[in-house]
Design an enzyme around this catalytic site. Structure first.
Site, PDB file in Angstrom:
ATOM      1  N   GLU A 288      -5.427  -9.760  -3.655  1.00 48.42           N
ATOM      2  CA  GLU A 288      -4.088  -9.196  -3.612  1.00 48.42           C
ATOM      3  C   GLU A 288      -3.395  -9.407  -4.950  1.00 48.42           C
ATOM      4  O   GLU A 288      -3.985  -9.903  -5.903  1.00 48.42           O
ATOM      5  CB  GLU A 288      -3.284  -9.836  -2.468  1.00 48.42           C
ATOM      6  CG  GLU A 288      -3.921  -9.647  -1.090  1.00 48.42           C
ATOM      7  CD  GLU A 288      -3.088 -10.220   0.050  1.00 48.42           C
ATOM      8  OE1 GLU A 288      -1.892 -10.484  -0.154  1.00 48.42           O
ATOM      9  OE2 GLU A 288      -3.649 -10.393   1.152  1.00 48.42           O
ATOM     10  N   GLY A 289      -2.132  -9.007  -5.007  1.00 47.24           N
ATOM     11  CA  GLY A 289      -1.332  -9.238  -6.202  1.00 47.24           C
ATOM     12  C   GLY A 289      -1.928  -8.593  -7.441  1.00 47.24           C
ATOM     13  O   GLY A 289      -2.153  -7.396  -7.495  1.00 47.24           O
TER      14      GLY A 289
END
Length: 361
Positions: A148-149
Protein backbone atom coordinates in the site's frame (compact mmCIF):
# COMPACT_ATOMS: atom_id res chain seq x y z
CA UNK A 1 -6.20 -1.83 5.19
CA UNK A 2 -3.88 -1.38 8.08
CA UNK A 3 -3.16 -1.51 11.73
CA UNK A 4 -4.97 1.64 12.70
CA UNK A 5 -8.24 1.09 10.79
CA UNK A 6 -9.36 -0.89 9.16
CA UNK A 7 -23.16 -19.63 -0.67
CA UNK A 8 -24.34 -19.00 -3.96
CA UNK A 9 -25.96 -21.33 -6.45
CA UNK A 10 -24.70 -24.86 -5.99
CA UNK A 11 -20.94 -24.90 -6.36
CA UNK A 12 -18.46 -27.78 -6.16
CA UNK A 13 -16.72 -28.42 -2.84
CA UNK A 14 -13.38 -27.72 -4.46
CA UNK A 15 -12.56 -25.85 -7.61
CA UNK A 16 -11.17 -27.74 -10.58
CA UNK A 17 -7.41 -27.77 -10.88
CA UNK A 18 -6.38 -25.15 -13.41
CA UNK A 19 -3.11 -23.49 -14.36
CA UNK A 20 -2.17 -20.80 -11.88
CA UNK A 21 -4.44 -22.00 -9.10
CA UNK A 22 -3.60 -25.57 -8.22
CA UNK A 23 -4.03 -25.06 -4.48
CA UNK A 24 -7.32 -26.63 -3.44
CA UNK A 25 -9.91 -24.19 -2.17
CA UNK A 26 -13.66 -24.49 -1.69
CA UNK A 27 -15.69 -23.44 -4.72
CA UNK A 28 -16.92 -20.59 -2.51
CA UNK A 29 -14.14 -19.33 -0.27
CA UNK A 30 -13.77 -16.72 2.44
CA UNK A 31 -10.41 -15.03 3.05
CA UNK A 32 -9.63 -12.84 6.03
CA UNK A 33 -6.80 -11.00 7.75
CA UNK A 34 -5.78 -11.98 11.26
CA UNK A 35 -4.15 -9.25 13.37
CA UNK A 36 -1.31 -11.44 14.58
CA UNK A 37 1.46 -8.89 15.09
CA UNK A 38 -0.36 -5.85 16.49
CA UNK A 39 -3.31 -4.53 18.48
CA UNK A 40 -5.72 -1.91 17.15
CA UNK A 41 -8.84 -1.97 19.28
CA UNK A 42 -10.55 -4.92 17.63
CA UNK A 43 -9.31 -7.43 20.18
CA UNK A 44 -6.77 -10.22 19.79
CA UNK A 45 -7.95 -13.48 18.21
CA UNK A 46 -5.78 -16.54 18.74
CA UNK A 47 -5.10 -18.67 15.71
CA UNK A 48 -6.80 -21.63 17.41
CA UNK A 49 -9.95 -19.52 17.86
CA UNK A 50 -10.31 -18.47 14.21
CA UNK A 51 -13.75 -19.76 13.15
CA UNK A 52 -13.96 -22.47 10.49
CA UNK A 53 -15.76 -19.98 8.22
CA UNK A 54 -12.39 -18.63 7.10
CA UNK A 55 -10.77 -20.68 4.31
CA UNK A 56 -7.71 -18.44 3.91
CA UNK A 57 -6.11 -16.79 6.94
CA UNK A 58 -3.66 -13.99 6.13
CA UNK A 59 -1.27 -13.35 9.00
CA UNK A 60 -0.95 -9.59 9.34
CA UNK A 61 1.66 -8.37 8.85
CA UNK A 62 5.17 -9.13 7.77
CA UNK A 63 6.94 -5.75 7.62
CA UNK A 64 10.37 -4.63 6.37
CA UNK A 65 13.22 -3.49 8.60
CA UNK A 66 13.26 -0.37 6.40
CA UNK A 67 11.20 0.54 3.31
CA UNK A 68 13.99 -0.34 0.86
CA UNK A 69 15.74 -3.22 2.67
CA UNK A 70 13.54 -6.03 1.38
CA UNK A 71 14.20 -7.73 4.72
CA UNK A 72 10.79 -8.80 6.00
CA UNK A 73 10.19 -9.69 9.65
CA UNK A 74 7.18 -11.20 11.40
CA UNK A 75 6.64 -11.50 15.14
CA UNK A 76 3.58 -12.21 17.25
CA UNK A 77 1.96 -9.24 18.99
CA UNK A 78 3.89 -8.29 22.17
CA UNK A 79 2.13 -9.45 25.31
CA UNK A 80 2.06 -5.88 26.61
CA UNK A 81 -0.20 -4.98 23.67
CA UNK A 82 -2.02 -8.31 23.38
CA UNK A 83 -2.33 -9.97 26.82
CA UNK A 84 -4.10 -12.96 25.27
CA UNK A 85 -1.37 -13.71 22.72
CA UNK A 86 -0.43 -17.37 22.49
CA UNK A 87 3.10 -18.77 22.63
CA UNK A 88 5.07 -19.44 19.44
CA UNK A 89 4.57 -23.16 19.96
CA UNK A 90 0.81 -22.79 20.41
CA UNK A 91 0.65 -20.55 17.34
CA UNK A 92 2.50 -23.07 15.16
CA UNK A 93 0.37 -25.95 16.44
CA UNK A 94 -2.81 -24.00 15.68
CA UNK A 95 -1.59 -23.32 12.14
CA UNK A 96 -1.02 -27.04 11.64
CA UNK A 97 -4.52 -27.78 12.94
CA UNK A 98 -6.05 -25.26 10.54
CA UNK A 99 -4.15 -26.78 7.64
CA UNK A 100 -5.23 -30.28 8.67
CA UNK A 101 -8.80 -28.98 8.44
CA UNK A 102 -8.19 -27.83 4.87
CA UNK A 103 -7.50 -24.15 5.55
CA UNK A 104 -4.70 -22.10 3.99
CA UNK A 105 -2.52 -19.87 6.16
CA UNK A 106 -0.42 -17.19 4.46
CA UNK A 107 1.97 -14.45 5.49
CA UNK A 108 0.67 -11.05 4.38
CA UNK A 109 3.38 -8.56 3.54
CA UNK A 110 2.87 -4.82 3.90
CA UNK A 111 -0.28 -3.22 5.22
CA UNK A 112 -0.72 0.48 5.85
CA UNK A 113 2.43 0.73 8.00
CA UNK A 114 4.67 -1.64 6.05
CA UNK A 115 6.01 0.19 2.99
CA UNK A 116 8.05 -2.17 0.80
CA UNK A 117 10.08 -0.82 -2.12
CA UNK A 118 12.32 -3.38 -3.82
CA UNK A 119 14.45 -0.81 -5.62
CA UNK A 120 17.52 -3.04 -6.04
CA UNK A 121 18.34 -6.63 -6.82
CA UNK A 122 19.84 -6.89 -3.33
CA UNK A 123 16.48 -5.89 -1.83
CA UNK A 124 14.77 -8.41 -4.09
CA UNK A 125 17.05 -11.18 -2.88
CA UNK A 126 16.59 -10.16 0.76
CA UNK A 127 12.82 -10.30 0.23
CA UNK A 128 13.01 -13.81 -1.19
CA UNK A 129 15.25 -15.05 1.63
CA UNK A 130 13.34 -13.42 4.48
CA UNK A 131 9.84 -14.27 3.24
CA UNK A 132 10.98 -17.84 2.60
CA UNK A 133 12.30 -18.00 6.15
CA UNK A 134 8.92 -16.89 7.56
CA UNK A 135 7.08 -19.43 5.42
CA UNK A 136 9.43 -22.19 6.55
CA UNK A 137 9.40 -21.19 10.22
CA UNK A 138 5.62 -21.33 10.48
CA UNK A 139 4.96 -23.97 7.82
CA UNK A 140 2.79 -21.59 5.80
CA UNK A 141 0.99 -22.22 2.53
CA UNK A 142 2.08 -19.10 0.72
CA UNK A 143 2.13 -15.34 0.43
CA UNK A 144 -0.31 -12.44 0.35
CA UNK A 145 0.92 -9.18 -1.18
CA UNK A 146 -0.70 -6.21 0.52
CA UNK A 147 1.55 -3.40 -0.70
CA UNK A 148 0.00 0.00 0.00
CA UNK A 149 0.95 3.66 0.19
CA UNK A 150 4.15 4.37 -1.74
CA UNK A 151 5.31 0.76 -2.12
CA UNK A 152 4.49 0.59 -5.82
CA UNK A 153 4.85 3.44 -8.29
CA UNK A 154 5.74 3.61 -11.96
CA UNK A 155 8.82 5.48 -13.13
CA UNK A 156 8.30 8.20 -15.69
CA UNK A 157 8.10 6.67 -19.15
CA UNK A 158 6.98 3.27 -17.87
CA UNK A 159 3.70 3.22 -19.79
CA UNK A 160 3.27 -0.42 -20.94
CA UNK A 161 1.80 -2.59 -18.19
CA UNK A 162 2.74 -5.75 -20.11
CA UNK A 163 6.41 -4.76 -20.20
CA UNK A 164 7.22 -2.83 -17.02
CA UNK A 165 10.61 -1.23 -16.48
CA UNK A 166 10.31 0.31 -12.99
CA UNK A 167 12.67 -1.55 -10.61
CA UNK A 168 10.14 -1.77 -7.76
CA UNK A 169 7.73 -3.53 -10.13
CA UNK A 170 10.25 -5.74 -11.95
CA UNK A 171 11.95 -6.84 -8.73
CA UNK A 172 8.67 -7.70 -7.01
CA UNK A 173 7.58 -9.84 -9.95
CA UNK A 174 10.95 -11.60 -9.97
CA UNK A 175 10.87 -12.18 -6.20
CA UNK A 176 7.40 -13.73 -6.25
CA UNK A 177 8.26 -15.90 -9.23
CA UNK A 178 11.32 -17.18 -7.37
CA UNK A 179 9.26 -18.02 -4.30
CA UNK A 180 6.58 -19.72 -6.37
CA UNK A 181 9.20 -21.83 -8.12
CA UNK A 182 10.75 -22.79 -4.77
CA UNK A 183 7.48 -23.98 -3.21
CA UNK A 184 5.88 -25.54 -6.28
CA UNK A 185 2.31 -26.07 -7.38
CA UNK A 186 0.80 -25.93 -3.89
CA UNK A 187 2.07 -22.39 -3.31
CA UNK A 188 -0.84 -20.05 -2.61
CA UNK A 189 -0.45 -16.50 -3.95
CA UNK A 190 -2.99 -13.80 -3.15
CA UNK A 191 -2.99 -10.03 -3.54
CA UNK A 192 -4.99 -7.26 -1.85
CA UNK A 193 -4.40 -4.04 -3.78
CA UNK A 194 -6.43 -0.88 -3.30
CA UNK A 195 -8.69 0.29 -6.14
CA UNK A 196 -6.27 3.17 -6.78
CA UNK A 197 -3.64 0.66 -7.91
CA UNK A 198 -5.94 -1.45 -10.10
CA UNK A 199 -9.29 -0.11 -11.34
CA UNK A 200 -8.11 3.50 -11.47
CA UNK A 201 -5.73 2.23 -14.16
CA UNK A 202 -8.69 2.16 -16.53
CA UNK A 203 -8.59 5.95 -16.53
CA UNK A 204 -5.03 6.82 -15.47
CA UNK A 205 -1.80 4.81 -15.64
CA UNK A 206 1.31 6.03 -13.87
CA UNK A 207 2.43 9.60 -14.48
CA UNK A 208 0.83 9.47 -17.92
CA UNK A 209 2.08 10.10 -21.40
CA UNK A 210 2.90 13.72 -20.61
CA UNK A 211 3.66 13.35 -16.91
CA UNK A 212 2.00 15.04 -13.99
CA UNK A 213 -0.30 12.24 -12.83
CA UNK A 214 0.12 10.25 -9.62
CA UNK A 215 2.74 7.62 -10.51
CA UNK A 216 0.99 5.05 -8.33
CA UNK A 217 -2.19 4.98 -10.44
CA UNK A 218 -2.70 1.45 -11.78
CA UNK A 219 0.73 0.37 -10.51
CA UNK A 220 -0.44 -3.11 -9.49
CA UNK A 221 -1.58 -3.95 -13.03
CA UNK A 222 1.86 -5.06 -14.32
CA UNK A 223 2.31 -7.23 -11.21
CA UNK A 224 -1.08 -8.91 -11.58
CA UNK A 225 -0.58 -9.36 -15.31
CA UNK A 226 2.89 -10.89 -15.00
CA UNK A 227 1.82 -13.27 -12.24
CA UNK A 228 -1.70 -14.12 -13.44
CA UNK A 229 -0.71 -17.71 -14.26
CA UNK A 230 0.56 -18.15 -10.67
CA UNK A 231 -2.16 -16.13 -8.96
CA UNK A 232 -4.53 -18.03 -6.69
CA UNK A 233 -6.72 -15.12 -5.67
CA UNK A 234 -7.01 -11.38 -6.26
CA UNK A 235 -9.16 -9.60 -3.70
CA UNK A 236 -9.08 -5.86 -4.33
CA UNK A 237 -9.98 -3.70 -1.33
CA UNK A 238 -13.40 -2.26 -2.16
CA UNK A 239 -13.05 0.19 0.75
CA UNK A 240 -11.10 3.27 1.78
CA UNK A 241 -11.46 4.31 -1.86
CA UNK A 242 -12.28 7.47 -3.71
CA UNK A 243 -14.65 7.48 -6.70
CA UNK A 244 -13.57 5.17 -9.53
CA UNK A 245 -14.79 5.15 -13.12
CA UNK A 246 -16.33 1.83 -14.17
CA UNK A 247 -16.79 0.20 -17.54
CA UNK A 248 -20.00 2.20 -17.95
CA UNK A 249 -18.01 5.44 -18.02
CA UNK A 250 -19.57 6.59 -14.73
CA UNK A 251 -17.91 7.37 -11.44
CA UNK A 252 -18.81 4.91 -8.68
CA UNK A 253 -18.60 5.65 -4.98
CA UNK A 254 -18.65 3.45 -1.89
CA UNK A 255 -21.72 2.78 0.21
CA UNK A 256 -23.91 0.35 -1.72
CA UNK A 257 -23.55 -2.89 -3.67
CA UNK A 258 -23.06 -0.94 -6.91
CA UNK A 259 -19.47 -0.11 -5.97
CA UNK A 260 -18.11 -3.67 -5.49
CA UNK A 261 -20.28 -4.86 -8.39
CA UNK A 262 -18.79 -2.29 -10.77
CA UNK A 263 -15.24 -2.77 -9.48
CA UNK A 264 -15.39 -6.58 -9.68
CA UNK A 265 -17.01 -6.48 -13.12
CA UNK A 266 -13.84 -4.78 -14.35
CA UNK A 267 -11.67 -7.67 -13.17
CA UNK A 268 -13.97 -10.31 -14.67
CA UNK A 269 -14.59 -8.54 -17.99
CA UNK A 270 -11.21 -6.87 -18.49
CA UNK A 271 -10.66 -3.21 -19.36
CA UNK A 272 -8.54 -0.86 -21.48
CA UNK A 273 -5.69 0.67 -19.50
CA UNK A 274 -5.61 4.48 -19.53
CA UNK A 275 -8.47 4.34 -22.05
CA UNK A 276 -6.25 2.71 -24.69
CA UNK A 277 -8.24 0.06 -26.58
CA UNK A 278 -4.93 -1.44 -27.75
CA UNK A 279 -3.74 -1.96 -24.16
CA UNK A 280 -6.36 -4.18 -22.55
CA UNK A 281 -5.96 -5.75 -19.12
CA UNK A 282 -7.42 -9.18 -19.87
CA UNK A 283 -10.03 -10.63 -17.50
CA UNK A 284 -8.99 -12.93 -14.70
CA UNK A 285 -10.61 -16.33 -14.30
CA UNK A 286 -13.66 -16.13 -12.01
CA UNK A 287 -12.09 -18.60 -9.58
CA UNK A 288 -9.19 -16.14 -9.16
CA UNK A 289 -11.42 -13.30 -7.99
CA UNK A 290 -12.85 -12.47 -4.57
CA UNK A 291 -14.42 -9.24 -3.36
CA UNK A 292 -12.69 -7.40 -0.52
CA UNK A 293 -15.01 -5.69 1.99
CA UNK A 294 -14.81 -4.37 5.58
CA UNK A 295 -16.25 -6.71 8.20
CA UNK A 296 -17.83 -3.86 10.16
CA UNK A 297 -18.20 -0.10 10.25
CA UNK A 298 -15.15 -0.02 12.53
CA UNK A 299 -12.96 -1.79 10.00
CA UNK A 300 -12.81 0.82 7.27
CA UNK A 301 -14.74 3.26 5.11
CA UNK A 302 -17.04 1.61 2.61
CA UNK A 303 -18.73 -0.94 4.85
CA UNK A 304 -21.98 -2.23 3.37
CA UNK A 305 -24.75 -4.15 5.11
CA UNK A 306 -25.12 -7.94 4.87
CA UNK A 307 -28.10 -7.34 2.55
CA UNK A 308 -25.88 -5.36 0.18
CA UNK A 309 -23.13 -8.00 0.39
CA UNK A 310 -25.65 -10.65 -0.60
CA UNK A 311 -26.91 -8.44 -3.42
CA UNK A 312 -23.34 -8.08 -4.70
CA UNK A 313 -22.89 -11.84 -4.80
CA UNK A 314 -26.31 -12.42 -6.37
CA UNK A 315 -25.60 -9.92 -9.13
CA UNK A 316 -22.18 -11.24 -10.10
CA UNK A 317 -22.83 -14.98 -9.70
CA UNK A 318 -26.52 -15.17 -10.67
CA UNK A 319 -27.19 -12.02 -12.69
CA UNK A 320 -29.99 -10.94 -10.35
CA UNK A 321 -30.69 -7.86 -8.22
CA UNK A 322 -27.95 -5.80 -9.86
CA UNK A 323 -29.63 -2.46 -9.36
CA UNK A 324 -28.45 0.44 -11.52
CA UNK A 325 -25.27 -1.22 -12.78
CA UNK A 326 -25.40 -3.80 -15.56
CA UNK A 327 -22.39 -6.14 -15.40
CA UNK A 328 -20.76 -7.55 -18.53
CA UNK A 329 -21.50 -11.16 -17.67
CA UNK A 330 -22.50 -13.60 -14.96
CA UNK A 331 -19.82 -15.62 -13.19
CA UNK A 332 -21.18 -18.47 -11.03
CA UNK A 333 -17.60 -19.65 -10.39
CA UNK A 334 -16.42 -16.40 -8.82
CA UNK A 335 -14.48 -17.48 -5.75
CA UNK A 336 -16.04 -15.47 -2.95
CA UNK A 337 -15.16 -12.74 -0.46
CA UNK A 338 -12.24 -11.31 1.46
CA UNK A 339 -12.60 -9.21 4.58
CA UNK A 340 -10.61 -6.85 6.69
CA UNK A 341 -10.66 -8.50 9.07
CA UNK A 342 -11.17 -11.66 11.11
CA UNK A 343 -10.66 -9.64 14.27
CA UNK A 344 -13.17 -6.95 13.31
CA UNK A 345 -15.64 -9.68 12.37
CA UNK A 346 -15.23 -11.20 15.83
CA UNK A 347 -15.69 -7.75 17.34
CA UNK A 348 -18.96 -7.44 15.37
CA UNK A 349 -20.37 -10.82 16.49
CA UNK A 350 -19.25 -12.50 13.25
CA UNK A 351 -21.89 -10.74 11.19
CA UNK A 352 -19.81 -10.82 8.00
CA UNK A 353 -18.74 -14.46 8.13
CA UNK A 354 -22.14 -15.69 9.31
CA UNK A 355 -23.78 -13.97 6.36
CA UNK A 356 -21.34 -15.62 3.96
CA UNK A 357 -21.84 -19.02 5.60
CA UNK A 358 -25.59 -18.69 5.17
CA UNK A 359 -25.43 -17.50 1.57
CA UNK A 360 -27.35 -19.93 -0.62
CA UNK A 361 -28.65 -22.06 2.26
Amino acid sequence: MGQTSQAAESAPDTAPTTAGSTAELPGRALAGYLHSSFANGSGYTRMADVPDSWDIVNLSFGEPTSPTSGDIRFELCPQAECPEVESEEEFKSAIEAKQAAGKKVLISIGGANGQVRLETEAARDAFVDSVGSIIDTYGLDGLDIDFEGNSLALDEGDTDFKNPTSPVIVNLISAVETLAEKYGDDFVLTMAPETFFVQLGHQFYGSGEWGGQDARAGAYLPVIHALRDRLTLLHVQNYNSGPIMGLDGKQHTMGTAEFPIAMTDMLLAGFPVAGDEDAVFEPLRPDQVAIGLPASTNAGNGHISPTEVTRTLDCLTKGTDCGSYEPHGTWPDMRGLMSWSINWDEFNDREFSRNFDAYGD
